[in-house]
Design a protein around this motif. Structure first.
Motif, PDB file in Angstrom:
ATOM      1  N   ALA A  94       0.847  -1.080   0.122  1.00 20.46           N
ATOM      2  CA  ALA A  94       0.009   0.070  -0.108  1.00 20.46           C
ATOM      3  C   ALA A  94       0.810   1.242  -0.136  1.00 20.46           C
ATOM      4  O   ALA A  94       0.692   2.328  -0.663  1.00 20.46           O
ATOM      5  N   ILE A  95       1.929   1.224   0.819  1.00 26.01           N
ATOM      6  CA  ILE A  95       2.928   2.126   0.820  1.00 26.01           C
ATOM      7  C   ILE A  95       3.436   2.296  -0.593  1.00 26.01           C
ATOM      8  O   ILE A  95       3.702   3.502  -1.098  1.00 26.01           O
ATOM      9  N   LEU A  96       4.202   1.302  -1.075  1.00 27.34           N
ATOM     10  CA  LEU A  96       5.037   1.324  -2.516  1.00 27.34           C
ATOM     11  C   LEU A  96       3.923   1.829  -3.355  1.00 27.34           C
ATOM     12  O   LEU A  96       4.440   2.670  -4.471  1.00 27.34           O
ATOM     13  N   ASP A  97       2.712   1.555  -3.555  1.00 33.33           N
ATOM     14  CA  ASP A  97       1.847   2.103  -4.662  1.00 33.33           C
ATOM     15  C   ASP A  97       1.669   3.618  -4.773  1.00 33.33           C
ATOM     16  O   ASP A  97       1.131   3.966  -5.639  1.00 33.33           O
ATOM     17  N   LYS A  98       1.813   4.161  -3.495  1.00 33.96           N
ATOM     18  CA  LYS A  98       1.800   5.441  -3.455  1.00 33.96           C
ATOM     19  C   LYS A  98       2.990   6.445  -3.871  1.00 33.96           C
ATOM     20  O   LYS A  98       2.888   7.700  -3.992  1.00 33.96           O
TER      21      LYS A  98
ATOM     22  N   ASP B  36       6.586   7.270  -6.153  1.00 31.53           N
ATOM     23  CA  ASP B  36       7.246   7.238  -7.265  1.00 31.53           C
ATOM     24  C   ASP B  36       8.834   6.976  -7.008  1.00 31.53           C
ATOM     25  O   ASP B  36       9.046   6.874  -5.870  1.00 31.53           O
ATOM     26  N   GLU B  37       9.426   6.650  -8.137  1.00 33.01           N
ATOM     27  CA  GLU B  37      10.864   6.173  -7.850  1.00 33.01           C
ATOM     28  C   GLU B  37      11.782   7.275  -7.116  1.00 33.01           C
ATOM     29  O   GLU B  37      12.823   6.797  -6.488  1.00 33.01           O
ATOM     30  N   LYS B  38      11.435   8.453  -7.427  1.00 33.95           N
ATOM     31  CA  LYS B  38      12.072   9.463  -6.550  1.00 33.95           C
ATOM     32  C   LYS B  38      11.656   9.696  -5.215  1.00 33.95           C
ATOM     33  O   LYS B  38      12.619  10.125  -4.384  1.00 33.95           O
ATOM     34  N   GLU B  39      10.477   9.206  -4.687  1.00 37.03           N
ATOM     35  CA  GLU B  39      10.224   9.453  -3.415  1.00 37.03           C
ATOM     36  C   GLU B  39      10.856   8.320  -2.387  1.00 37.03           C
ATOM     37  O   GLU B  39      10.957   8.545  -1.437  1.00 37.03           O
ATOM     38  N   LEU B  40      10.894   7.104  -3.191  1.00 37.43           N
ATOM     39  CA  LEU B  40      11.168   6.036  -2.298  1.00 37.43           C
ATOM     40  C   LEU B  40      12.823   6.023  -1.725  1.00 37.43           C
ATOM     41  O   LEU B  40      12.785   6.002  -0.768  1.00 37.43           O
ATOM     42  N   PRO B  41      13.738   6.754  -2.161  1.00 37.07           N
ATOM     43  CA  PRO B  41      14.965   6.855  -1.304  1.00 37.07           C
ATOM     44  C   PRO B  41      14.635   7.706  -0.310  1.00 37.07           C
ATOM     45  O   PRO B  41      15.410   7.533   0.873  1.00 37.07           O
ATOM     46  N   VAL B  42      13.731   8.946  -0.364  1.00 36.50           N
ATOM     47  CA  VAL B  42      13.567   9.748   1.029  1.00 36.50           C
ATOM     48  C   VAL B  42      12.696   8.788   2.024  1.00 36.50           C
ATOM     49  O   VAL B  42      13.076   9.007   3.272  1.00 36.50           O
ATOM     50  N   LEU B  43      11.867   8.143   1.687  1.00 38.23           N
ATOM     51  CA  LEU B  43      10.973   7.051   2.556  1.00 38.23           C
ATOM     52  C   LEU B  43      12.082   5.932   3.134  1.00 38.23           C
ATOM     53  O   LEU B  43      12.205   5.947   4.433  1.00 38.23           O
ATOM     54  N   LEU B  44      13.062   5.395   2.504  1.00 41.05           N
ATOM     55  CA  LEU B  44      14.108   4.671   2.946  1.00 41.05           C
ATOM     56  C   LEU B  44      15.064   5.195   4.111  1.00 41.05           C
ATOM     57  O   LEU B  44      15.366   4.594   4.831  1.00 41.05           O
ATOM     58  N   LYS B  45      15.421   6.367   3.775  1.00 42.47           N
ATOM     59  CA  LYS B  45      16.336   7.224   4.672  1.00 42.47           C
ATOM     60  C   LYS B  45      15.622   7.574   5.712  1.00 42.47           C
ATOM     61  O   LYS B  45      16.143   7.422   6.961  1.00 42.47           O
ATOM     62  N   THR B  46      14.158   7.778   5.821  1.00 47.21           N
ATOM     63  CA  THR B  46      13.451   8.099   7.089  1.00 47.21           C
ATOM     64  C   THR B  46      13.556   6.935   7.848  1.00 47.21           C
ATOM     65  O   THR B  46      13.590   6.993   9.128  1.00 47.21           O
ATOM     66  N   LEU B  47      13.002   5.612   7.251  1.00 48.35           N
ATOM     67  CA  LEU B  47      12.811   4.725   7.820  1.00 48.35           C
ATOM     68  C   LEU B  47      14.254   3.993   8.479  1.00 48.35           C
ATOM     69  O   LEU B  47      14.246   3.723   9.791  1.00 48.35           O
ATOM     70  N   ASP B  48      15.172   4.584   7.912  1.00 48.85           N
ATOM     71  CA  ASP B  48      16.497   4.040   8.451  1.00 48.85           C
ATOM     72  C   ASP B  48      16.851   4.826   9.605  1.00 48.85           C
ATOM     73  O   ASP B  48      17.351   4.121  10.800  1.00 48.85           O
ATOM     74  N   ALA B  49      16.444   5.919   9.706  1.00 46.86           N
ATOM     75  CA  ALA B  49      16.711   6.904  10.629  1.00 46.86           C
ATOM     76  C   ALA B  49      15.815   6.572  11.998  1.00 46.86           C
ATOM     77  O   ALA B  49      16.286   6.705  13.115  1.00 46.86           O
ATOM     78  N   LEU B  50      14.673   6.130  11.620  1.00 46.30           N
ATOM     79  CA  LEU B  50      13.875   5.829  12.761  1.00 46.30           C
ATOM     80  C   LEU B  50      14.382   4.169  13.314  1.00 46.30           C
ATOM     81  O   LEU B  50      14.340   4.319  14.421  1.00 46.30           O
ATOM     82  N   ASP B  51      14.671   3.521  12.279  1.00 47.93           N
ATOM     83  CA  ASP B  51      15.316   2.135  12.975  1.00 47.93           C
ATOM     84  C   ASP B  51      16.729   2.301  13.746  1.00 47.93           C
ATOM     85  O   ASP B  51      17.023   1.812  14.923  1.00 47.93           O
ATOM     86  N   GLU B  52      17.522   3.325  13.379  1.00 50.47           N
ATOM     87  CA  GLU B  52      18.572   3.646  14.061  1.00 50.47           C
ATOM     88  C   GLU B  52      18.211   4.146  15.486  1.00 50.47           C
ATOM     89  O   GLU B  52      18.738   3.708  16.627  1.00 50.47           O
ATOM     90  N   PHE B  53      17.097   5.155  15.514  1.00 49.89           N
ATOM     91  CA  PHE B  53      16.764   5.672  16.713  1.00 49.89           C
ATOM     92  C   PHE B  53      16.231   4.682  17.658  1.00 49.89           C
ATOM     93  O   PHE B  53      16.581   4.520  18.746  1.00 49.89           O
ATOM     94  N   PHE B  54      15.326   3.823  17.208  1.00 51.98           N
ATOM     95  CA  PHE B  54      14.918   2.831  18.084  1.00 51.98           C
ATOM     96  C   PHE B  54      15.917   1.600  18.483  1.00 51.98           C
ATOM     97  O   PHE B  54      16.059   1.186  19.619  1.00 51.98           O
TER      98      PHE B  54
END
Length: 156
Positions: free
Chosen positions: A118-122, A124-142
């Motif tokens: 559902a997230i991937l469907d929303k 485009d290819e340019k937005e995916l790296p930003v999401l991955l960077k954000t999720l990586d930051a969250l993972d590092e924090f937790f």
């Protein structure tokens, strides 16, 4: 900047609570009504195939052996998991999913697949790296926060 902080904070808190609540509603169906969210996460940690030993699973879940033993006793009684002792070292206990446990695992896996898709469907290819960077930051924090909390409890 304060507005962005408030929006991010509110969104994260809401998402965490909503994911936990919705996941429980989505995965605890008639077939799996005897399971809790925690049970499903233990089943997920055991995984498919030959399973693993109790200490590795406890470490993966970041819980004590006592907590895992309690959860395993329940899952064994409900016939989702079977356990056996190592032939080489009788202190080592291995667990693996039964056929019923594999069905629960697949059901939980499907929920996660739908959520991710559902997230991937929303995006485009340019937005995916930003999401991955954000999720990586969250993972590092937790991960860092969890390790810090563990160290403080250990020192206390």
């Amino acid at each position: 900047m304060k507005d962005a902080y408030e929006v991010i904070n509110h969104t994260l808190v809401s998402l965490i609570n909503e994911i936990w609540e919705l996941e429980e509603k989505a995965i605890i169906t008639e077939e799996f009504k005897d399971l809790t969210n925690n049970d499903m996460h233990v089943i997920e940690a055991i995984g498919l195939g030959n399973g693993g030993n109790m200490s590795a699973i406890a470490k993966k879940l970041n819980i004590t052996m006592g907590s895992l033993t309690t959860a395993m006793n329940s899952l064994v009684n409900k016939k989702y998991v079977e356990r056996h002792r190592s032939e080489e070292d009788r202190r080592v206990v291995f667990v693996r999913l039964t056929a019923k446990g594999v069905r629960a695992y697949r059901h939980h896996e499907d929920y996660h697949r739908q959520m991710t898709q559902a997230i991937l469907d929303k995006l485009d290819e340019k937005e995916l790296p930003v999401l991955l960077k954000t999720l990586d930051a969250l993972d590092e924090f937790f991960t860092g926060y969890s390790q810090k909390e563990f160290a403080q409890k250990k020192d206390a």
